[in-house]
Design an enzyme around this catalytic site. Structure first.
Site, PDB file in Angstrom:
ATOM      1  N   CYS A   1       0.835  -1.197   0.000  1.00 14.21           N
ATOM      2  CA  CYS A   1       0.000   0.000   0.000  1.00 14.21           C
ATOM      3  C   CYS A   1       0.874   1.254   0.000  1.00 14.21           C
ATOM      4  O   CYS A   1       1.767   1.383   0.848  1.00 14.21           O
ATOM      5  CB  CYS A   1      -0.918   0.004   1.221  1.00 14.21           C
ATOM      6  SG  CYS A   1      -2.014   1.438   1.286  1.00 14.21           S
TER       7      CYS A   1
ATOM      8  N   GLY B   1      -3.838  -5.529 -12.836  1.00 13.44           N
ATOM      9  CA  GLY B   1      -4.316  -5.334 -14.190  1.00 13.44           C
ATOM     10  C   GLY B   1      -4.998  -6.511 -14.851  1.00 13.44           C
ATOM     11  O   GLY B   1      -5.338  -6.428 -16.036  1.00 13.44           O
TER      12      GLY B   1
END
EC number: 1.3.1.91
Length: 336
Positions: free
Chosen positions: A107, A220
């Site tokens: 993160c 993705g």
């Protein structure tokens, strides 16, 4: 809504399959979202939102650990950098019945960086190794790591191998690799999911150079066709935003990626299975939109899809009987 069934002892719990998993996503993969996703796939490994060690050790741990038995296989993702605190939090995860505990080293937000959480830890592989060792010493369930392929200023392949190598020496055997670097200054978390280019080739080289490790690819991936292609190289795939915005993709996961013979559940039936769950949640003082905000992705690609989304995102807040609105939404899905 928690289960009344006692958690299975960690020593008898099977290792969860990471062939297909849904990523931990803040504000999205809460217990209601996971309950819904489980109606679509029996085999997908589900992850919680990231929970910080401070929230578990000094906050309302029961609230953060709450889940329904049907959510398994289920992993808790932790954010932290204190080996002692992570070990204590991992013990709580095991006691609560989780199948895995995962350390967030990916993160990029400023808030977590300031607390030495997330992607900034890639600059401190020895500390991550200490954290992993402390957690592994504390619990019997698997301890895994989710990380980037690098961060700005430490984005060479050699540094990535150094990171993975040190954490492997601490006993970690499963790494989920988000195949982008994180740029820790100047980009928002959203931009960090989109602007740094995807480098599947780097993740593939990592699998080649560390063949003994389980390497899960993240970043993705949008279709099951892509999943099948990536599974020729990697041990598993993890989907994030696509699994949330297009959840019906999960209805094909069991058959296409696990060889299950059971037919895919219909959109309408997936929603119908939620009705008793929503009734119980309302009876406990909750609101229906706590659950239904996670199902809006079912409404796409068919006549009436827009009306479906309007019912559950707008009309439900105005209705005297929100369950009646829910039933109207189910009827719009019938036959889809």
């Amino acid at each position: 809504m928690t289960t009344s069934i006692a958690p299975t002892p960690a020593s008898t719990r099977p290792e969860p399959s990471r062939r297909f998993s849904v990523a931990p996503m803040m504000d999205w993969t809460d217990r209601h979202c996971r309950y819904f996703l489980r109606q679509l796939s029996s085999h997908a490994l589900l992850y919680t939102e990231m929970v910080t060690t401070g929230a578990l050790l000094h906050g309302d741990a029961a609230r953060f650990l709450r889940h329904d038995e049907c959510e398994h296989p289920l992993a808790l993702q932790l954010g932290g950098s204190s080996p002692a605190d992570l070990a204590a939090a991992a013990r709580l995860a095991q006691e609560a019945g989780y199948d895995e505990v995962n350390l967030n080293v990916g993160c990029p937000s400023d808030r977590v960086q300031n607390n030495m959480i997330g992607a900034c830890l890639m600059a401190h592989p020895a500390l991550v190794a200490d954290c992993v060792k402390a957690m592994r010493d504390a619990v019997e369930i698997p301890v895994t790591v989710k990380h980037r392929i690098g961060i700005n200023g430490r984005d060479s392949y050699a540094e990535l191998c150094d990171f993975v190598g040190q954490v492997r020496e601490a006993g970690c055997r499963s790494f989920t690799v988000h195949a982008r670097i994180a740029i820790l200054e100047g980009l928002s978390p959203k931009e960090n999911r989109e602007i740094p280019p995807l480098r599947y080739d780097v993740a593939a080289q990592l699998k080649q150079d560390f063949p003994d490790l389980e390497i899960i690819l993240n970043g993705g991936i949008k279709t099951l066709e892509e999943c099948r292609e990536h599974l020729k190289t990697f041990d598993g795939v993890m989907l994030g935003r696509e699994a949330y915005h297009n959840p019906y993709l999960l209805a094909q996961v069991d058959a296409e990626l696990y060889g299950a013979q059971t037919p895919a559940i219909s959109r309408a039936d997936a929603l119908r299975t939620l009705r008793p769950y929503i009734e119980r949640h309302i009876a406990e003082g909750g609101a229906m939109h706590h659950v239904t905000r996670h199902v809006l992705g079912l409404g796409q690609g068919f006549p009436g899809a827009r009306r479906f989304r309007q019912l559950l995102s707008v009309d439900v807040h105005k209705a005297a009987d929100p369950l009646q609105v829910f039933d109207q939404a189910v009827e719009l899905l019938a036959g889809r």
